[in-house]
Motif scaffolding. Structure first.
Motif, mmCIF file in Angstrom:
data_model
loop_
_atom_site.group_PDB
_atom_site.id
_atom_site.type_symbol
_atom_site.label_atom_id
_atom_site.label_comp_id
_atom_site.label_asym_id
_atom_site.label_seq_id
_atom_site.Cartn_x
_atom_site.Cartn_y
_atom_site.Cartn_z
ATOM 1 N N VAL A 262 -9.662 12.495 -11.970
ATOM 2 C CA VAL A 262 -9.636 11.796 -10.683
ATOM 3 C C VAL A 262 -9.611 10.280 -10.898
ATOM 4 O O VAL A 262 -8.846 9.552 -10.251
ATOM 5 C CB VAL A 262 -10.857 12.204 -9.824
ATOM 6 N N ILE A 263 -10.449 9.778 -11.802
ATOM 7 C CA ILE A 263 -10.483 8.342 -12.079
ATOM 8 C C ILE A 263 -9.148 7.867 -12.637
ATOM 9 O O ILE A 263 -8.616 6.819 -12.247
ATOM 10 C CB ILE A 263 -11.631 8.014 -13.060
ATOM 11 N N SER A 264 -8.563 8.656 -13.538
ATOM 12 C CA SER A 264 -7.289 8.277 -14.152
ATOM 13 C C SER A 264 -6.171 8.216 -13.119
ATOM 14 O O SER A 264 -5.389 7.248 -13.077
ATOM 15 C CB SER A 264 -6.926 9.271 -15.262
ATOM 16 N N VAL A 265 -6.077 9.251 -12.283
ATOM 17 C CA VAL A 265 -5.032 9.272 -11.241
ATOM 18 C C VAL A 265 -5.230 8.107 -10.272
ATOM 19 O O VAL A 265 -4.261 7.455 -9.848
ATOM 20 C CB VAL A 265 -5.049 10.621 -10.499
ATOM 21 N N SER A 266 -6.472 7.821 -9.927
ATOM 22 C CA SER A 266 -6.749 6.725 -8.996
ATOM 23 C C SER A 266 -6.342 5.389 -9.597
ATOM 24 O O SER A 266 -5.734 4.546 -8.920
ATOM 25 C CB SER A 266 -8.243 6.712 -8.638
ATOM 26 N N LEU A 267 -6.671 5.169 -10.872
ATOM 27 C CA LEU A 267 -6.318 3.907 -11.517
ATOM 28 C C LEU A 267 -4.804 3.708 -11.583
ATOM 29 O O LEU A 267 -4.287 2.652 -11.213
ATOM 30 C CB LEU A 267 -6.911 3.865 -12.927
ATOM 31 N N ILE A 268 -4.103 4.730 -12.044
ATOM 32 C CA ILE A 268 -2.657 4.555 -12.238
ATOM 33 C C ILE A 268 -1.939 4.470 -10.895
ATOM 34 O O ILE A 268 -0.981 3.709 -10.729
ATOM 35 C CB ILE A 268 -2.094 5.681 -13.129
ATOM 36 N N SER A 269 -2.411 5.214 -9.892
ATOM 37 C CA SER A 269 -1.786 5.167 -8.565
ATOM 38 C C SER A 269 -1.967 3.793 -7.931
ATOM 39 O O SER A 269 -1.024 3.212 -7.373
ATOM 40 C CB SER A 269 -2.376 6.247 -7.653
ATOM 41 N N SER A 270 -3.201 3.275 -7.983
ATOM 42 C CA SER A 270 -3.456 1.964 -7.380
ATOM 43 C C SER A 270 -2.732 0.858 -8.146
ATOM 44 O O SER A 270 -2.279 -0.123 -7.546
ATOM 45 C CB SER A 270 -4.963 1.691 -7.324
ATOM 46 N N PHE A 271 -2.580 1.020 -9.454
ATOM 47 C CA PHE A 271 -1.851 0.013 -10.236
ATOM 48 C C PHE A 271 -0.382 -0.026 -9.825
ATOM 49 O O PHE A 271 0.189 -1.102 -9.617
ATOM 50 C CB PHE A 271 -1.982 0.317 -11.725
ATOM 51 N N TYR A 272 0.220 1.150 -9.682
ATOM 52 C CA TYR A 272 1.637 1.191 -9.293
ATOM 53 C C TYR A 272 1.835 0.678 -7.864
ATOM 54 O O TYR A 272 2.828 -0.005 -7.571
ATOM 55 C CB TYR A 272 2.175 2.617 -9.417
ATOM 56 N N LEU A 273 0.912 1.005 -6.969
ATOM 57 C CA LEU A 273 1.025 0.492 -5.601
ATOM 58 C C LEU A 273 0.899 -1.022 -5.587
ATOM 59 O O LEU A 273 1.612 -1.711 -4.850
ATOM 60 C CB LEU A 273 -0.053 1.118 -4.713
ATOM 61 N N GLY A 274 -0.008 -1.551 -6.388
ATOM 62 C CA GLY A 274 -0.150 -2.999 -6.465
ATOM 63 C C GLY A 274 1.094 -3.670 -7.028
ATOM 64 O O GLY A 274 1.496 -4.751 -6.570
ATOM 65 N N GLN A 275 1.720 -3.033 -8.000
ATOM 66 C CA GLN A 275 2.962 -3.591 -8.558
ATOM 67 C C GLN A 275 4.074 -3.629 -7.510
ATOM 68 O O GLN A 275 4.921 -4.519 -7.535
ATOM 69 C CB GLN A 275 3.417 -2.746 -9.745
ATOM 70 N N ALA A 276 4.053 -2.653 -6.593
ATOM 71 C CA ALA A 276 5.104 -2.573 -5.569
ATOM 72 C C ALA A 276 4.847 -3.490 -4.381
ATOM 73 O O ALA A 276 5.613 -3.488 -3.415
ATOM 74 C CB ALA A 276 5.222 -1.126 -5.078
ATOM 75 N N SER A 277 3.784 -4.293 -4.449
ATOM 76 C CA SER A 277 3.398 -5.129 -3.305
ATOM 77 C C SER A 277 4.360 -6.276 -3.044
ATOM 78 O O SER A 277 4.357 -6.855 -1.959
ATOM 79 C CB SER A 277 1.989 -5.687 -3.524
ATOM 80 N N GLY A 278 5.162 -6.636 -4.043
ATOM 81 C CA GLY A 278 6.078 -7.750 -3.885
ATOM 82 C C GLY A 278 5.544 -9.055 -4.438
ATOM 83 O O GLY A 278 6.257 -10.070 -4.441
#
Length: 862
Positions: free
Chosen positions: A538-554
């Protein structure tokens, strides 16, 4: 035939009679009319008052092996003061009114400080004044809400004098321990602050407008403020819990289940909400002072200020480490000692007044679960807020934002939201019937708190994270926050699955107990190891998901990804006040259950407190899973804050650490090893302290056979003093290991680098040490917490009659052994490791400038 007289029969003795009782513990209380007790902490105006008669001298014969109330009427040993059991009710009312007034003074003092912070901000920078006003107004409101809760609690009935004697004994034991510990740790903290100031006098200057003296002063001040706030949060946790448990027990004695539930939960909420607010206030105080010195006088930008606040997180972590270690050693040494002799050797129930370690055990619940846990969560909040402020400021600078205030103050606003959502959740706690499982109203309230947090997070993200540079960035960061909220929800319920006896893992351990202690231990280890899988996933999925969303922020791609992970950590902690209230409920329910047992209340009363105690164990275990997840995200956030700080120190990007360097591998290997050694030393400390308790309890049973038939009372004070001295002595070695290890690695490889021309080798090696040790601590802490919780609840499951077994059966004896093994795992080593994750990060963050060889910035610029 003349009936056998209870040792508590006649209670009309004077203090002079009490003073004549020999201290040897060999007194026959069948012929003594005095009841001797611990004095209440702080002094009771009724000390020495003559008691009235409550129990007739012609009471019926009793069997002390039964849970008869006539046996369990309480008496306690001489310790500092002697006084009658029956203190006048006017004295209790006076003490309660004084406690209410004292807490009101604390609320006033904190509120005045808050107003001064706002005025300081207006006088120095006028940077986002409306936002500061809203945050600080909510903080002031939370202080007076805590005052409302304290008033509501202390006006509840606490007139049962049998219970009050027990409650006062617990309170005095906790006060004795905390007073001694705070003096010791206070001296160490002050010496550390002085050392930090002196070290900063010799660091390389990175800005011509800021002197080494100014930086040293701000770092030392931040450290002391963080240490003070963390210590105050822990003290308030014990202060309120020691006063709630008797009221919870009294409510249960009136068969008022709903009041007992609300008292235990609201008591836990006082300290948790106060801690969350104080954490935010402390950072804003230091931000205002730093802005005055660095921005108004030094000419720096506001985005440079968060880097100077790292001492605050270090101070909070420093205190939390000692609080969690000392409290964990205390509570489990007393618990193990009481269980091994009482349950296994003498076959008497838990919290039986014939066990000399009972009071020490109940005191341990306060100083371990309240004091330690409060300081633990406080330091996690402090670390994540400061780390997120640093990353937000860095992202704003890289993205060339005109107004960076939203990204800078975002974590402070989130924790103001945490306070509001948690207050509403606390007030929603109410049982719909006396037969309702206590966990159900708590789940309803937690769900409501989570939904409120999501709505509030949406509004804060839109208001504070919107920027014309990337108009959709706020939406991506809002989704990162939702991921953090969902992550916290999942971690709590995964932990409950592995530690609640309603589910298969704990039942598997109970079934294994039938064939003996060996198979019980094997099953517990297996469950603990298995339980690490889902939380880490759960921690791993949360970290990688939030990292990718942050990268897509523009915004800046890497900086946005890292900030997305920081926002996820903010989302996870935006319900921290409510979750911590659940954690604090556990020791309150446990303490009230012990008071009810020792006061000899009826089975109906015990049934209420047993239900609350069982739920308290479940939510305490779940909170440990929550704390580990918070520490994992905090480690990630603080590690990248460390990289940003190194970039500022070196004057160039420092984003990559090459783990193929042999020095980095050695640093990482030392970090992994340190976690195992730390865990071993912590558990060894519990074992050594428990041995002293076991020997003392055995001695008392051996030398005073009348303890078992009720004619002689145990010497509780001796066990309290033994555990206090042992815990304070034993906490030093593992704490020193955790604090000094990263310093040794950093300084040693700095020297190696200076000899070989690699000027940042010290930083590289300490980065490897930090990340490898944190990841190891994350998995190890999850394993220890869940294994210990599962062993504990397997024992409780068997005590309910599961599988046709019960108390005093062979399966129960095996389960008690497993529980004894699990005690230092779940309440000493495991929780201390979650503190270690943040402590090492804040230590490295504070001392980062000293891991770089002198002149490195100049050499790299050339």
């Amino acid at each position: 035939m003349q009936p056998t007289r209870n040792r508590y029969s006649n209670r009309g003795a004077t203090n002079q009679q009490a003073d004549n009782v020999p201290p040897s513990g060999m007194n026959n209380y069948a012929n003594s009319d005095t009841v001797i007790s611990f004095g209440a902490g702080g002094g009771n105006p009724s000390m020495g008052a003559q008691s009235g008669n409550m129990v007739s001298s012609g009471s019926n014969a009793i069997n002390p092996m039964m849970h008869d109330s006539s046996y369990h009427q309480s008496s306690f040993p001489q310790h500092q003061r002697q006084y009658s059991q029956h203190a006048p009710s006017s004295s209790s009312s006076y003490q309660d009114q004084r406690a209410i007034r004292n807490f009101l003074l604390l609320a006033h003092a904190l509120s005045i400080t808050t107003v001064m912070v706002f005025l300081l901000h207006l006088a120095t920078s006028r940077h986002a004044p409306f936002l500061h006003f809203i945050i600080l107004s909510l903080i002031i409101g939370s202080f007076y809400f805590c005052y409302y809760l304290v008033t509501w609690i202390l006006r509840k009935d606490a007139s049962n004098r049998e219970m009050k004697v027990i409650s006062d004994a617990i309170l005095e034991g906790a006060d004795e321990y905390l007073n001694t510990q705070y003096w010791i740790v206070g001296y160490i903290a002050f010496a550390t602050a002085v050392l930090l100031f002196l070290l900063y006098l010799f660091r390389d200057r990175i800005n011509d407008n800021v002197s080494e003296v100014q930086l040293g002063f701000l770092t030392a001040l931040s450290f002391l403020v963080g240490a003070f706030c963390s210590a105050l949060a822990g003290y308030v946790g014990v202060w309120i819990s020691a006063r709630v448990n008797i009221r919870c027990a009294q409510a249960a004695s009136h068969l008022n289940f709903n009041d007992a539930l609300r008292l235990s939960f609201r008591g836990g909420a006082v300290a948790s909400i106060l801690a969350t607010s104080m954490c935010t206030l402390g950072i804003m105080v230091l931000f205002g002072i730093s802005s005055l010195i660095l921005v108004s006088w030094g000419g720096l930008k506001h985005t440079d200020v968060p880097m100077t606040l790292v001492g605050y997180g270090f101070g909070a972590s420093f205190i939390a480490l000692f609080m969690q270690l000392g409290g964990g050693i205390y509570t489990k040494a007393a618990d193990v000692g009481a269980d091994m002799v009482g349950k296994i050797e003498q076959s008497i129930p838990e919290d039986d007044p014939r066990n000399a370690a009972t009071i020490a055990d109940l005191v341990g619940d306060m100083v371990g679960d309240c004091n330690g846990s409060m300081a633990d969560v406080f330091e996690s909040l402090a670390g994540e807020i400061i780390g997120t402020m640093i990353l937000g400021a860095t992202l704003a600078n890289k993205s060339r934002m005109v107004d960076s205030s939203g990204y800078l103050y975002f974590p402070l606003a989130v924790h103001a939201l945490d306070v509001v959502a948690s207050i509403i959740g606390v007030m929603l706690i109410k049982s719909r019937s006396d037969r309702e499982d206590p966990l159900i109203p708590m789940r309803r309230a937690y769900t409501a708190t989570t939904l409120l947090a999501i709505v509030g997070f949406f509004g804060i993200s839109r208001y504070m994270l919107y920027t014309d540079i990337a108009p959709q960035a706020w939406w991506y960061f809002f989704l990162c926050g939702v991921i953090g909220i969902i992550m916290s929800y999942l971690l709590i319920y995964i932990t409950q699955y592995y530690t609640d006896y309603k589910y298969a893992p704990v039942k598997k351990i109970a079934d294994a107990s039938v064939t003996g202690a060996g198979t019980n231990a094997i099953a517990g280890l297996a469950v603990g190891m298995e339980s690490t899988g889902l939380p880490i996933l759960v921690i791993s999925v949360s970290l990688i998901s939030s990292f990718y969303l942050g990268q897509a922020s523009g915004l800046d791609e890497f900086g946005g990804g890292v900030f997305g992970c920081a926002v996820a950590s903010m989302g996870m902690l935006c319900t921290a006040g409510f979750v911590l209230s659940q954690n604090n409920m556990g020791p309150i329910a446990d303490g009230s259950n012990g008071i009810v047992e020792m006061a000899g209340q009826s089975d109906q009363v015990r049934e209420i407190t047993d239900r609350l105690d069982a739920v308290g164990n479940v939510v305490k275990a779940a909170t440990k899973g929550y704390a580990v997840g918070g520490s994992a995200l905090a480690c990630f956030v603080l590690f990248h804050a460390f990289l940003d700080e190194m970039s500022a120190i070196l004057g160039r990007a420092y984003n990559i650490v090459n783990i193929t360097q042999v020095e980095v591998i050695v640093g990482g290997l030392c970090g992994i090893t340190m976690i195992f050694v730390f865990s071993g030393w912590t558990m060894d400390a519990v074992g050594r302290a428990a041995q002293e308790v076991v020997q003392e309890v055995r001695r008392q049973f051996r030398d005073n056979p009348g303890i078992m038939d009720g004619s002689v009372k145990p010497e509780y004070g001796r066990c309290v003093r033994i555990v206090t001295q042992s815990a304070l002595k034993e906490m030093i070695r593992p704490a020193a290991l955790a604090l000094l290890s990263p310093l040794f690695i950093g300084y040693f490889f700095r020297w190696v680098g200076s000899q070989t021309g690699r000027l940042v080798l010290g930083s590289d090696a300490v980065a490897g040490f930090l990340i490898f040790s944190a990841l190891t601590a994350l998995v190890m802490s999850t394993f220890l917490n869940n294994a210990g919780g599962a062993w504990d609840n397997a024992k409780k499951l068997i005590e309910t009659g599961y599988g046709g077994h019960g108390k005093n059966s062979l399966a129960h004896a095996a389960a008690v052994t497993g529980d004894t093994i699990g005690d230092p795992c779940k309440d000493s080593a495991g929780p201390s490791l979650s503190v270690i994750i943040t402590t090492m990060s804040t230590t490295v963050l504070t001392l980062a400038p000293f891991f770089v060889a002198s002149g490195a910035r100049v050499a790299l610029e050339q």
